[in-house]
Design a protein around this motif. Structure first.
Motif, PDB file in Angstrom:
ATOM      1  N   ARG A  86      50.096  -2.014  41.543  1.00  0.00           N
ATOM      2  CA  ARG A  86      50.972  -1.378  40.559  1.00  0.00           C
ATOM      3  C   ARG A  86      50.206  -0.952  39.311  1.00  0.00           C
ATOM      4  N   THR A  89      47.840   1.955  40.108  1.00  0.00           N
ATOM      5  CA  THR A  89      48.573   3.164  40.480  1.00  0.00           C
ATOM      6  C   THR A  89      49.261   3.809  39.282  1.00  0.00           C
ATOM      7  N   LEU A  90      49.866   3.001  38.417  1.00  0.00           N
ATOM      8  CA  LEU A  90      50.515   3.561  37.227  1.00  0.00           C
ATOM      9  C   LEU A  90      49.513   4.318  36.365  1.00  0.00           C
ATOM     10  N   ILE A  93      48.704   7.613  38.150  1.00  0.00           N
ATOM     11  CA  ILE A  93      49.848   8.532  38.014  1.00  0.00           C
ATOM     12  C   ILE A  93      49.848   9.169  36.627  1.00  0.00           C
ATOM     13  N   ILE A 105      52.079   9.709  46.574  1.00  0.00           N
ATOM     14  CA  ILE A 105      51.766   8.385  47.100  1.00  0.00           C
ATOM     15  C   ILE A 105      52.134   8.370  48.574  1.00  0.00           C
ATOM     16  N   TYR A 112      54.366  -2.452  48.087  1.00  0.00           N
ATOM     17  CA  TYR A 112      53.549  -1.672  47.158  1.00  0.00           C
ATOM     18  C   TYR A 112      54.386  -0.533  46.578  1.00  0.00           C
ATOM     19  N   SER A 115      57.042  -1.577  44.068  1.00  0.00           N
ATOM     20  CA  SER A 115      56.557  -1.917  42.729  1.00  0.00           C
ATOM     21  C   SER A 115      56.398  -0.695  41.839  1.00  0.00           C
ATOM     22  N   ILE A 116      56.261   0.477  42.449  1.00  0.00           N
ATOM     23  CA  ILE A 116      56.144   1.726  41.686  1.00  0.00           C
ATOM     24  C   ILE A 116      57.513   2.356  41.451  1.00  0.00           C
ATOM     25  N   GLU A 125      52.438  -4.987  32.689  1.00  0.00           N
ATOM     26  CA  GLU A 125      51.503  -3.935  33.099  1.00  0.00           C
ATOM     27  C   GLU A 125      50.196  -4.073  32.338  1.00  0.00           C
ATOM     28  N   ARG A 255      61.981   3.311  37.776  1.00  0.00           N
ATOM     29  CA  ARG A 255      61.012   3.633  36.724  1.00  0.00           C
ATOM     30  C   ARG A 255      61.191   5.074  36.254  1.00  0.00           C
ATOM     31  N   THR A 260      61.927  10.746  40.938  1.00  0.00           N
ATOM     32  CA  THR A 260      61.248  10.097  42.053  1.00  0.00           C
ATOM     33  C   THR A 260      61.770  10.700  43.352  1.00  0.00           C
TER      34      THR A 260
END
Length: 484
Positions: A86, A89-90, A93, A105, A112, A115-116, A125, A255, A260
């Motif tokens: 996470r 990846t954040l 991104i 992704i 996984y 978590s995003i 974070e 998020r 998304t």
């Protein structure tokens, strides 16, 4: 963490998910080229170096064509958690959206992806690339040769594969550290630095003094989770149970609401199973066996020589192939060439085919409860579009074309012409309590969790113990009647 394009507009985060063999890699490459962006892998095995064939990584040519993140970034012995995924990846991104690129992704590791998509982790974070395990107070270096001869016996036991969540004691050796009800940060630090000297009961007692609510939810032999709760208190100064209770207020919230886009590749099961059989055959042609043998010689052989059991529950060693080919891998080279060796090889290939099909079914089964069900915490449902990948001759229209159209509609803020996958609200029925504490009078065991208790009551071990008890009781009754 906000996600903005270079011009300040919100870009969609595109997530490609689905069972292994449905075409996630193919679609991600096509979309990345179309929208001139990069791919983030959400595969818990591809993050490790090596085993390119068995983990079905994009080829070097494909990775040259489109940049892939989180592929080949760790050594096989390193531990990579969902928190590490996470955090990294954040950050990626954010970097992509700052450049005006649509993040893509692709992967089959549902937790996984979760978590995003949602706010669901206790750990805050972190922009650092340092692994969570490397920062953990419970970090223990894993020596391929096993514990050294001069280590205390209790430390060897703590490091052994026997030390798990299945109720095995760490050691019965005399303990030199006494757990008392009086404690402070320094005392707990000392205890945790020497936790290998403590039994499961002692560690659980320490958690009981720190966080009785959380301790009551955990079996004392669930050493890993008990230590984890103590560590949370050490790092935050707060009880793990309090943090988990607060987390319920945000857990399940998206998020990026409205931005998304999840593309769910689906395939008829019978067609997918044929495709997976062909995939294993293709892996064999690409050198699957040689890859496994080379990797085994480098990372597993010495461990087995030293009497340490092969552990296929951690890191890249969980990859489909290792466990299935284990007996073949430990054969000598000459033995592998015999009729017996070739027969075993065929059995290993069939086991891998079967394991791959089971894995694909499990991946498909996970998607609905993880992303499409509204549970009692009122989890939000993201925008999920089902794409039928059954007929590959229709790929360009049914998969690629639709996916491009969907993403373009989000970029242009136009209505999307395709239907969303329907959310499936759960009925308001009594849910099994994962922390329900049960005592099996027959086996004299404490079981945590309603489902776990059901599994235990249906287990062969419980039934055999019950039969033995009944036989003993009947025998005792007969003896008493004779005595009378």
């Amino acid at each position: 963490m906000a996600f903005r394009s270079a011009v300040g507009s919100k870009l969609p985060l595109v997530i490609i998910m689905g069972a292994t063999g449905t075409g996630k890699t193919k679609l991600s490459l096509e979309l990345a080229q179309k929208f001139q962006t990069e791919i983030i892998s959400a595969d818990s095995m591809q993050v490790y170096k090596g085993l390119d064939v068995v983990t079905a990584k994009a080829s070097p040519a494909e990775r040259e064509l489109v940049r892939h993140h989180l592929v080949d970034v760790l050594e096989p012995h390193q531990r990579f958690t969902v928190v590490d995924f996470r955090n990294r990846t954040l950050k990626i991104i954010q970097e992509l959206t700052d450049k005006g690129k649509v993040p893509i992704i692709a992967g089959g590791t549902s937790y996984y992806i979760e978590s995003i998509v949602f706010h669901n982790l206790v750990e805050g974070e972190d922009n650092s690339d340092e692994l969570l395990w490397d920062k953990s107070i419970r970090k223990r270096e894993i020596d391929a040769a096993g514990p050294s001869a001069d280590e205390p016996a209790c430390k060897k036991a703590a490091n052994s594969p026997e030390d798990n969540d299945n109720g095995v004691q760490v050691t019965n050796d005399p303990i030199t550290i006494e757990i008392t009800d009086e404690f402070d940060q320094e005392r707990v630090k000392y205890e945790m630095d020497h936790e290998h000297l403590l039994t499961n009961e002692q560690i659980h007692r320490r958690l009981m003094t720190i966080d009785p609510v959380q301790a009551d939810k955990l079996h004392h032999n669930n050493r890993r989770k008990v230590l984890r709760s103590i560590e949370v208190w050490q790092k935050t100064g707060r009880r793990h149970s309090d943090i988990l209770e607060e987390q319920k207020l945000t857990e399940g919230l998206l998020r990026r609401p409205g931005a998304t886009v999840m593309l769910w590749l689906k395939c008829e099961e019978s067609v997918l199973e044929e495709r997976l059989d062909a995939r294993v055959a293709d892996m064999m042609e690409k050198g699957l066996v040689k890859e496994l043998l080379d990797f085994h010689d480098t990372y597993n052989k010495q461990r087995l020589k030293n009497g340490t059991e092969a552990d296929y529950t951690k890191g890249v060693f969980q990859s489909l192939g290792f466990k299935e080919f284990h007996k073949y891998l430990i054969m000598g080279e000459e033995q592998r060439q015999t009729e017996e060796g070739q027969k075993l090889l065929h059995e290993c290939i069939e086991a891998m085919k079967l394991g791959t099909k089971r894995f694909a079914r499990r991946q498909t089964k996970n998607i609905v409860p993880w992303f499409l069900e509204r549970d009692r915490r009122h989890r939000e449902v993201p925008a999920i579009y089902e794409l039928d990948a059954t007929d590959l001759s229709e790929w360009d229209t049914q998969v690629k074309g639709k996916a491009i159209h969907i993403i373009q509609s989000y970029l242009n803020q136009d209505p999307c012409p395709f239907y969303l996958a329907r959310s499936r609200p759960k009925e308001d029925e009594a849910k099994p309590n994962p922390f329900g504490k049960h005592h099996c009078e027959v086996c004299q065991k404490i079981i945590i969790g309603d489902n776990e208790m059901k599994i235990h009551l249906n287990s062969n071990k419980h039934k055999k113990t019950l039969q033995r008890r009944k036989l003993e009781e009947n025998t005792e009754t007969i003896h008493r009647s004779k005595d009378n």
